[in-house]
Scaffold this motif. Structure first.
Motif, short mmCIF file in Angstrom:
data_model
loop_
_atom_site.label_atom_id
_atom_site.label_comp_id
_atom_site.label_asym_id
_atom_site.label_seq_id
_atom_site.Cartn_x
_atom_site.Cartn_y
_atom_site.Cartn_z
N GLU A 48 0.84 -1.21 0.00
CA GLU A 48 0.00 0.00 0.00
C GLU A 48 0.87 1.26 0.00
OE1 GLU A 48 -0.01 -2.21 2.44
OE2 GLU A 48 -2.01 -3.06 2.73
N PHE A 49 2.16 1.11 0.22
CA PHE A 49 3.00 2.27 0.46
C PHE A 49 4.02 2.54 -0.65
CE2 PHE A 49 1.43 0.80 4.51
CZ PHE A 49 1.01 1.97 5.12
N GLN A 64 4.12 -9.70 9.08
CA GLN A 64 2.79 -9.29 8.58
C GLN A 64 2.85 -8.79 7.14
OE1 GLN A 64 0.99 -10.33 11.02
NE2 GLN A 64 2.55 -10.22 12.58
N TRP A 98 -3.90 -0.01 6.24
CA TRP A 98 -3.50 -0.99 7.24
C TRP A 98 -4.28 -0.80 8.53
CZ3 TRP A 98 -1.58 -5.37 8.07
CH2 TRP A 98 -1.07 -5.69 9.31
N GLU A 100 -7.13 -0.59 9.20
CA GLU A 100 -8.31 -1.44 9.35
C GLU A 100 -7.99 -2.78 9.98
OE1 GLU A 100 -10.22 -1.74 5.56
OE2 GLU A 100 -9.98 0.41 5.25
N LEU A 101 -6.72 -3.14 9.94
CA LEU A 101 -6.37 -4.47 10.44
C LEU A 101 -6.19 -4.52 11.95
CD1 LEU A 101 -3.84 -6.40 8.25
CD2 LEU A 101 -5.15 -7.36 10.10
N THR A 102 -5.83 -3.41 12.52
CA THR A 102 -5.51 -3.45 13.95
C THR A 102 -6.69 -3.06 14.82
OG1 THR A 102 -4.47 -1.34 13.55
CG2 THR A 102 -3.04 -3.18 13.90
N GLU B 390 6.13 0.10 5.64
CA GLU B 390 5.54 1.32 5.10
C GLU B 390 6.47 2.00 4.10
OE1 GLU B 390 3.69 3.77 8.08
OE2 GLU B 390 2.58 2.05 8.88
N ALA B 391 7.47 1.25 3.64
CA ALA B 391 8.38 1.74 2.60
C ALA B 391 9.00 3.09 2.95
CB ALA B 391 7.66 1.80 1.25
N ARG B 422 3.42 -2.57 10.57
CA ARG B 422 2.77 -3.81 10.99
C ARG B 422 3.71 -4.79 11.68
NH1 ARG B 422 0.75 -5.44 5.11
NH2 ARG B 422 0.15 -3.27 5.14
N LEU B 459 -4.63 -7.86 15.37
CA LEU B 459 -5.73 -8.73 15.77
C LEU B 459 -6.78 -8.74 14.67
CD1 LEU B 459 -6.21 -7.53 19.45
CD2 LEU B 459 -4.94 -9.52 18.63
#
Ligand SMILES: Cc1cc2nc3c(=O)[nH]c(=O)nc-3n(C[C@H](O)[C@H](O)[C@H](O)COP(=O)(O)OP(=O)(O)OC[C@H]3O[C@@H](n4cnc5c(N)ncnc54)[C@H](O)[C@@H]3O)c2cc1C
Ligand code: FES
Lengths: 102, 467
Positions: A48-49, A64, A98, A100-102, B390-391, B422, B459
């Protein structure tokens, strides 16, 4: 598109069919989703980045980098999810982030 | 194995939670069971065994010798022991502990969440690969060294059709040799450590002659398989494209000559970093370990942390390898039993302590033979990605340092987001600290320690509470 991973044995397992971006992919029972996808293609998702395609990194649930989503919208960590018959996976970049995942 | 007797007149059996079912967690649980305790064992893995003794799926057929080589007997012993414990423990596989607070661990399995109270918590959380970025390491086809081993061990796959192994450490040679033996094409082993360092480390490595000998056999097997091995290299870049991933690795050899090797995968690692977020969330104190340039949770020789009721064992406490994990897991269990008022076998504790002292000497030798190349961080070119998640590029991190004047990792993380992605700093944290230290002109320990945050891993979006 050639597979990124190479199988080196354990070829006598029952086969399982899944769908990746609408294409049928032949996997073996006991494969992780990541292994099934990377024996067929060369990446799991798009970052995404930045523009890069990603194929996971650690294979042990720590980085991840391997999250993919199903057509139904569920998110799966491909390196720790065993394949199941008829899974339908999308590799395209998801709008949204991202967070949305946490 | 020695054990402990519970004083039957003593208090009610304590609730003990063991995190991790690798060699440390398995020996720890075994020792508790022998003392009449029924521990809860929580492990994120689908099957027990941890990293080194990771089990393949049930329908795979490769024998122990093929999977674990010289360590086959130990692997089998750990697996059998754990299987025999199943009736006597509460085993929670595929379960992540994502937070610790007020003497409770918070678990999640699928989307089911629970909170478990404990009287004693024994953290056997293991380690992950330690990474130094290199330009291009975000490209598909770059894997951690441990990840490359997981592909082979638990899935019978190579991560590519021509794999370069780059980094340093005993695991670099081990995984390359395992690949070659399994029939994969190993394009080269590129070790950042010079050969003379191994010679200089010999006196310490002789603390474990058998392990030293195994290491020599591994190197010999790579030569027999005609795998080119380069010592004292400097990585330059992983080359390739955003779409198709890795195509080559370029590096400077020990003579300073730049070489490029074609490959479609790179397995990279510089030894290990302890997985110690849970110790942090349990509020354990940490100390800086100069020889490895990492922060480790403070523990006494038996594994007692700075917090009552929290014990540490295995690679998560300090990197001593699999034998050290077994010994420290047993010892931490004995310490917890002793603290709970049980009678324990003190001569067994002494012999485990002696074993750990020897293994510590060997670990120091490995560290001297295959040092973390801290100095590479200062030389990273600005357009190298430091945070794969995140590059974020090294140049952006350096700009943050110069604009904010920050010389501290948590502050720098808040401004630059390096360490916030992440992976939560597992793969960029070591290098980011080195960059902050070298750019900011401070000692690495002054740059501080990246604090853990709950949840320690992402999670599922919706959690349900289990009663
Ligand atoms: C990928 C990898 C491969 C390795 N291969 C070798 C090898 O071939 N030979 C060798 O000598 N050494 C190897 N090592 C070194 C190895 O770490 C030790 O030898 C040994 O496995 C350490 O044992 P341990 O019990 O401390 O931890 P591990 O074996 O790593 O076990 C830790 C366990 O804790 C679990 N865990 C961690 N955090 C949580 C949490 N928050 N919630 C729930 N569960 C959690 C993990 O899932 C894991 O199962 C390897 C290390 C890694 C990282
Ligand atoms: S590849 Fe790292 S979490 Fe899946």
């Amino acid at each position: 598109m050639a597979g990124r991973f190479q199988r080196l044995g354990e070829a006598g397992r029952r086969s399982v069919s899944i769908w990746v971006d609408g294409e049928p992919v032949h996997a073996l029972e006991g494969d992780t989703l990541m292994v099934a996808m990377l024996n067929h293609g060369d990446h799991l998702r798009r970052s995404e980045f930045d523009p890069s395609a990603r194929a996971g990194f650690c294979l042990m649930g720590a980085c991840q980098d391997c999250w993919v989503r199903t057509e139904e919208g569920a998110r799966l960590r491909a390196c720790s999810t065993p394949v199941q018959e008829n899974m339908k996976i999308l590799t395209s970049r998801l709008e949204g982030t991202w967070a949305e995942l946490t | 194995m020695g054990g402990a007797d519970v004083d039957s007149a003593g208090p009610a059996t304590p609730r003990v939670v063991v995190v991790g079912a690798g060699p440390a967690g398995v020996r720890c649980a075994e020792t508790l069971v022998k003392a009449g305790i029924r521990p809860v064992v929580v492990d994120e893995g689908r099957r027990s065994g941890g990293q080194i003794y990771r089990r393949q799926p049930e329908n795979f057929t490769r024998p122990y010798a093929a999977l674990y080589g010289s360590e086959a007997a130990k692997a089998e012993s750990i697996h059998r022991t754990f299987d025999s414990l199943l009736e006597h423990i509460d085993y929670m596989p595929e379960t992540l502990i994502w937070n610790i607070a007020d003497n409770h661990v918070y678990t999640v399995c699928g989307n089911r969440q629970r909170a478990l109270a404990y009287d004693a918590l024994i953290l056997c959380t293991g380690a992950t690969d330690r990474l130094m970025p290199v330009k291009g390491w975000q490209l598909a086809g770059t894997f951690s060294l441990g990840g490359a081993q997981v592909a082979l061990k638990s899935q019978a796959c190579a991560v590519g059709s021509r794999v370069v192994f780059m980094g340093t450490g005993a695991l670099l040679y081990l995984v390359a040799a395992q690949y070659a033996a399994a029939g994969a094409t190993v394009a080269a082993v590129l070790d950042t450590s010079a050969l003379w360092r191994r010679v200089a480390a010999l006196p310490k490595l002789l603390a474990q002659p058998r392990a030293l000998w195994k290491g020599m056999l591994l190197t010999a097997s790579l030569y027999r398989a005609r795998v080119p091995v380069y010592f004292g290299i400097r990585p330059v870049a992983i080359e390739g494209s955003d779409d198709s991933g890795v195509a080559a690795v370029s590096f400077r050899d020990s003579m300073g000559k730049t070489r490029t090797l074609a490959c479609d995968a790179v397995a990279m690692g510089y030894h290990l970093r302890p997985e110690n977020q849970l110790a942090d969330l349990a509020r354990c104190e940490f100390r800086f370990d100069q020889p490895t340039r990492q922060w480790l949770p403070l523990a006494d020789r038996d594994g007692r942390s700075s917090i009552d009721d929290v014990y540490l064992a295995g690679d998560g406490a300090r990197i001593l390898g699999a034998d050290g994990a077994e010994a420290s897991g047993e010892l931490a269990a004995l310490a917890a039993l002793e603290d709970s008022g049980a009678r324990v076998d003190s001569s067994r504790m002494d012999s485990l302590r002696r074993k750990l002292v020897k293994l510590q000497r060997f670990a120091r030798g490995l560290n001297q033979a295959f040092p973390w190349p801290a100095a590479f961080a200062a030389e990273l070119v600005d357009d190298t990605i430091v945070c794969r998640c995140e590059a974020i590029r090294v140049g952006e991190l350096r700009a943050t340092l110069s604009v904010t004047g920050s010389r501290e990792v948590n502050r720098t993380k808040a401004f630059s987001r390096v360490g916030m992605g992440r992976c939560q700093g597992r793969y960029c944290g070591n290098a980011a600290a080195e960059i902050i230290a070298s750019d900011g002109g401070v000692a690495i320990e002054e740059a501080g320690r990246l604090r853990a945050q709950a949840p320690v891993k992402p999670l599922p979006v919706a959690l349900e509470k289990d009663s």
